[in-house]
Design an enzyme around this catalytic site. Structure first.
Site, PDB file in Angstrom:
ATOM      1  N   VAL A  94     -60.855 -50.118  -9.528  1.00 30.87           N
ATOM      2  CA  VAL A  94     -60.559 -48.851  -9.258  1.00 30.87           C
ATOM      3  C   VAL A  94     -60.987 -48.455  -7.877  1.00 30.87           C
ATOM      4  O   VAL A  94     -62.258 -48.543  -7.734  1.00 30.87           O
ATOM      5  CB  VAL A  94     -60.730 -47.694 -10.066  1.00 30.87           C
ATOM      6  CG1 VAL A  94     -60.249 -46.335  -9.784  1.00 30.87           C
ATOM      7  CG2 VAL A  94     -60.290 -48.015 -11.600  1.00 30.87           C
TER       8      VAL A  94
ATOM      9  N   GLU B  27     -50.528 -56.322  -4.854  1.00 25.73           N
ATOM     10  CA  GLU B  27     -50.639 -57.285  -5.872  1.00 25.73           C
ATOM     11  C   GLU B  27     -49.957 -58.492  -5.689  1.00 25.73           C
ATOM     12  O   GLU B  27     -48.881 -58.465  -4.868  1.00 25.73           O
ATOM     13  CB  GLU B  27     -50.373 -56.710  -7.214  1.00 25.73           C
ATOM     14  CG  GLU B  27     -51.141 -55.285  -7.585  1.00 25.73           C
ATOM     15  CD  GLU B  27     -52.694 -55.815  -7.861  1.00 25.73           C
ATOM     16  OE1 GLU B  27     -53.002 -56.520  -8.460  1.00 25.73           O
ATOM     17  OE2 GLU B  27     -53.580 -55.228  -7.094  1.00 25.73           O
TER      18      GLU B  27
ATOM     19  N   GLY C  68     -57.889 -54.320  -0.276  1.00 23.80           N
ATOM     20  CA  GLY C  68     -58.308 -55.402   0.446  1.00 23.80           C
ATOM     21  C   GLY C  68     -59.407 -56.059  -0.140  1.00 23.80           C
ATOM     22  O   GLY C  68     -60.363 -55.718  -1.004  1.00 23.80           O
TER      23      GLY C  68
ATOM     24  N   LYS D  53     -55.227 -48.010 -13.282  1.00 21.17           N
ATOM     25  CA  LYS D  53     -56.421 -47.223 -12.720  1.00 21.17           C
ATOM     26  C   LYS D  53     -56.502 -46.062 -13.612  1.00 21.17           C
ATOM     27  O   LYS D  53     -57.566 -45.770 -13.909  1.00 21.17           O
ATOM     28  CB  LYS D  53     -56.308 -47.313 -11.082  1.00 21.17           C
ATOM     29  CG  LYS D  53     -56.337 -48.676 -10.609  1.00 21.17           C
ATOM     30  CD  LYS D  53     -56.033 -48.417  -9.320  1.00 21.17           C
ATOM     31  CE  LYS D  53     -56.080 -49.781  -8.278  1.00 21.17           C
ATOM     32  NZ  LYS D  53     -55.401 -50.003  -7.024  1.00 21.17           N
TER      33      LYS D  53
END
Ligand code: HSE
Length: 338
Positions: free
Chosen positions: A152, A210, A317, A225
């Site tokens: 998260v 993703e 990232g 999340k």
């Protein structure tokens, strides 16, 4: 600390670069030297009890797309659970691609690692979104840590902030932007009039999305999340099924411009209320602290006494997520001195 990498994509490769770059600082500050002994990727594995040669690993991966060609110990088509279970490493770093259907291969990797006495650090949301209570129970039972800071907020410590910095405070509601890819897409569509497809292609090129970007744009990544936050911070027992999910694929540049003219912005917002959770595009005021641009994530905790507290930071990232994994490794080292 001997470490197995299960998964070696964007996050795994960023992580070994960060560990190598920060080696001296980590040794000096925390007195431990993480030693990468095994890597398993989707096509094979490589191994060196004395520690893999990092530049050679990276070169091999870049050239062949797999570590199976690592000189000497590289092997094709290895079974990650067998490797994890046979190894005497202390920690498994699990970064295989997120799969919201059955959580595999991450779910089996994590279960095997904990069952065979290894700590787990994961950035993989699938197993947690589907089976978080059971995995936490297994970790407790085996007296091992299951760490997931990187699931998260990328490197932004939303989970640690709420769990460690607000003891005694009641968090009534949580809302926020938790997906860098969709926030990037919406920002680019609004500011540069890019089409949805073009903005998505940019986000993929930059390594935010993703492996299957449907998970980003249809809201599943944000929902996962939300599930992790709800279980960990608010002690709920939510799974993906409990989240009402709508993505952003039907948003048009025209809708974004119309919102802009009214002083609001359309953002993909995840919410946890007393007994419900949702992910959907919402219009929020441009001056709301949660209303952040680009790949930024923002989470607002509505507390009983301290009011609304918003934490903002980069949410996607490889290097950002690697930073969260390093935090988890340090935390395991502090607690267990491995
Ligand atoms: N695809 C995710 C995002 C990566 O864009 O936020 C971080 O979980």
């Amino acid at each position: 600390m001997r470490i197995i990498f299960a998964g070696f994509g964007t996050v795994g490769q960023a992580l070994i670069k960060v560990l190598r770059q920060d080696e001296q600082r980590i040794v000096q500050a925390y007195g431990f030297r993480p030693q990468l002994t095994t890597i398993v990727d989707s096509q094979g594995s490589c191994f060196d009890e004395a520690g893999l040669n990092i530049p050679l690993v990276l070169k091999t991966k870049e050239k062949y797309g797999t570590v199976a060609k690592y000189p000497g110990s590289g092997r094709r088509n290895d079974d990650s659970t067998r490797i994890i279970s046979d190894s005497d490493a202390e920690v498994v770093v699990e970064t295989t691609p997120t799969n919201f259907k059955d959580g595999e291969p991450g779910l089996s990797n994590i279960k095997t690692a904990l069952s065979t006495g290894k700590h787990v650090v994961t950035a993989n949301k699938g197993p947690l979104a589907l089976a978080m209570p059971a995995l936490l129970e297994l970790a407790r039972h085996r007296n091992r840590r299951l760490c997931f800071s990187g699931t998260v907020g990328g490197g932004t410590p939303f989970l640690d902030f709420a769990a460690k910095c607000m003891p005694g405070e009641r968090i009534a509601r949580i809302k926020g932007i938790l997906n860098g890819t969709t926030n990037y897409i919406l920002t680019r569509m609004e500011n540069s009039s890019l089409t949805f497809q073009k903005a998505l292609a940019e986000a993929q090129k930059k390594g935010y999305a993703e492996k299957d970007p449907t998970n980003d744009v249809e809201g599943f990544d944000t929902a996962a999340k939300i599930v992790i936050i709800a279980n960990w911070i608010l002690a709920k027992s939510f799974s993906l099924r409990d989240v009402d999910i709508t993505g952003i694929s039907k948003i048009t540049p025209r809708k974004l411009r119309a919102a802009q003219a009214l002083g609001v912005k359309v953002k993909l917002i995840g919410r946890i209320e007393e007994s419900s959770a949702s992910v959907r595009p919402e219009e929020i005021r441009a001056d709301d602290p949660t209303c952040v641009p680009d790949t930024l994530n923002a989470l607002t905790f509505s507390t009983e006494h301290a009011g609304d507290i918003t934490l903002i930071g980069p949410g996607a990232g490889g290097e950002r997520t690697a930073s969260a994994i390093v935090r988890d490794l340090v935390s395991i080292r502090k607690e267990y001195a491995v």
